[in-house]
Design an enzyme around this catalytic site. Structure first.
Site, PDB file in Angstrom:
ATOM      1  N   ASN A  66      -8.768  -5.627   2.607  1.00  0.00           N
ATOM      2  CA  ASN A  66      -8.956  -6.904   2.209  1.00  0.00           C
ATOM      3  C   ASN A  66      -9.944  -6.828   1.184  1.00  0.00           C
ATOM      4  O   ASN A  66     -11.094  -5.989   2.192  1.00  0.00           O
ATOM      5  CB  ASN A  66      -8.897  -7.886   3.395  1.00  0.00           C
ATOM      6  CG  ASN A  66      -8.472  -9.733   3.517  1.00  0.00           C
ATOM      7  OD1 ASN A  66      -8.911  -9.668   1.988  1.00  0.00           O
ATOM      8  ND2 ASN A  66      -7.558  -9.549   4.404  1.00  0.00           N
ATOM      9  N   HIS A 136       1.887  -9.868   2.879  1.00  0.00           N
ATOM     10  CA  HIS A 136       1.489  -8.823   3.264  1.00  0.00           C
ATOM     11  C   HIS A 136       1.144  -8.987   4.848  1.00  0.00           C
ATOM     12  O   HIS A 136       1.034 -10.080   5.530  1.00  0.00           O
ATOM     13  CB  HIS A 136       0.104  -9.338   2.828  1.00  0.00           C
ATOM     14  CG  HIS A 136      -0.315 -10.539   2.441  1.00  0.00           C
ATOM     15  ND1 HIS A 136      -0.207 -11.180   1.381  1.00  0.00           N
ATOM     16  CD2 HIS A 136      -1.457 -11.156   2.407  1.00  0.00           C
ATOM     17  CE1 HIS A 136      -0.518 -11.728   1.467  1.00  0.00           C
ATOM     18  NE2 HIS A 136      -1.595 -11.957   2.693  1.00  0.00           N
ATOM     19  N   HIS A 138      -1.784  -9.192   7.824  1.00  0.00           N
ATOM     20  CA  HIS A 138      -2.586  -8.739   8.319  1.00  0.00           C
ATOM     21  C   HIS A 138      -3.038  -7.788   9.320  1.00  0.00           C
ATOM     22  O   HIS A 138      -2.892  -8.435  10.314  1.00  0.00           O
ATOM     23  CB  HIS A 138      -3.616  -9.970   8.580  1.00  0.00           C
ATOM     24  CG  HIS A 138      -3.710 -10.565   7.082  1.00  0.00           C
ATOM     25  ND1 HIS A 138      -4.767 -10.459   6.542  1.00  0.00           N
ATOM     26  CD2 HIS A 138      -2.633 -11.794   6.582  1.00  0.00           C
ATOM     27  CE1 HIS A 138      -4.514 -11.863   5.052  1.00  0.00           C
ATOM     28  NE2 HIS A 138      -4.027 -12.157   5.197  1.00  0.00           N
TER      29      HIS A 138
END
Length: 179
Positions: A66, A136, A138
């Site tokens: 990230n 997406h 995490h």
């Protein structure tokens, strides 16, 4: 008058995080919901691994750091295909996303000694997705005592390692393909 005080020492330490201004201003955010609207998750796989902060590539998904992490080692597992919702994934994407999530956990435990994790998806803007048009997941490593006053009072995250260094460490520790 204030400019005259810029080099006067006081009791406060300061952390300067100018890189966060790009996130605050929304730089590099997609201009629309389509794959051709500047989606970073569609652009990143076109880059080399170091420049894209890609930790590992699979057949239908990839793992990437990230750019605006919650903690050091904050990874995301993304399908190459531009889809907004978990229910849009086909069987191969769902399986490899799960496999890469498991590999991310193994990698982060081995490379950084992570003691726990926050794993999940924010589906839709109202759920907190910064980029809702491209799914997406995490994977955020956690350690005992990693939450302190800085995020709460200072609205600042303290990250002890540069993203390129973190990417290199995790890429070296990523398990080889098992299937």
């Amino acid at each position: 008058m204030l400019a005259d005080m810029t080099d006067v020492p006081d009791a406060f330490g300061r952390l300067w995080t100018p890189h966060r201004m790009a996130y605050i201003k929304g730089e590099n955010k997609p201009t629309g919901p389509g794959a051709g609207d500047g989606c970073p998750f569609c652009e990143i796989p076109k880059m080399d691994d170091a420049d894209g902060l890609i930790v590992a590539r699979g057949e239908v998904v990839y793992a990437v750091l990230n750019l605006y992490p919650y903690n050091s080692g904050h990874l995301m597992v993304c399908p190459y295909r531009h889809v907004p919702d978990y229910t849009d994934l086909d069987a191969a994407e769902t399986a490899e996303l799960a496999e890469f999530t498991q590999k991310a956990l193994v990698t982060l435990r081995e490379a950084s000694g992570a003691q726990g994790f926050n794993v999940g998806m924010n589906l839709g803007h109202v759920a907190g997705a910064g980029i809702a048009a491209h799914l997406h997941q995490h994977v955020v490593p956690r350690w005992g005592g990693d939450t302190n006053f800085m995020p709460i009072v200072g609205q600042t995250r303290v990250l002890p390692q540069l993203l390129r260094d973190t990417r290199e460490l995790l890429a070296r520790a990523w398990p080889e393909k098992t299937s």
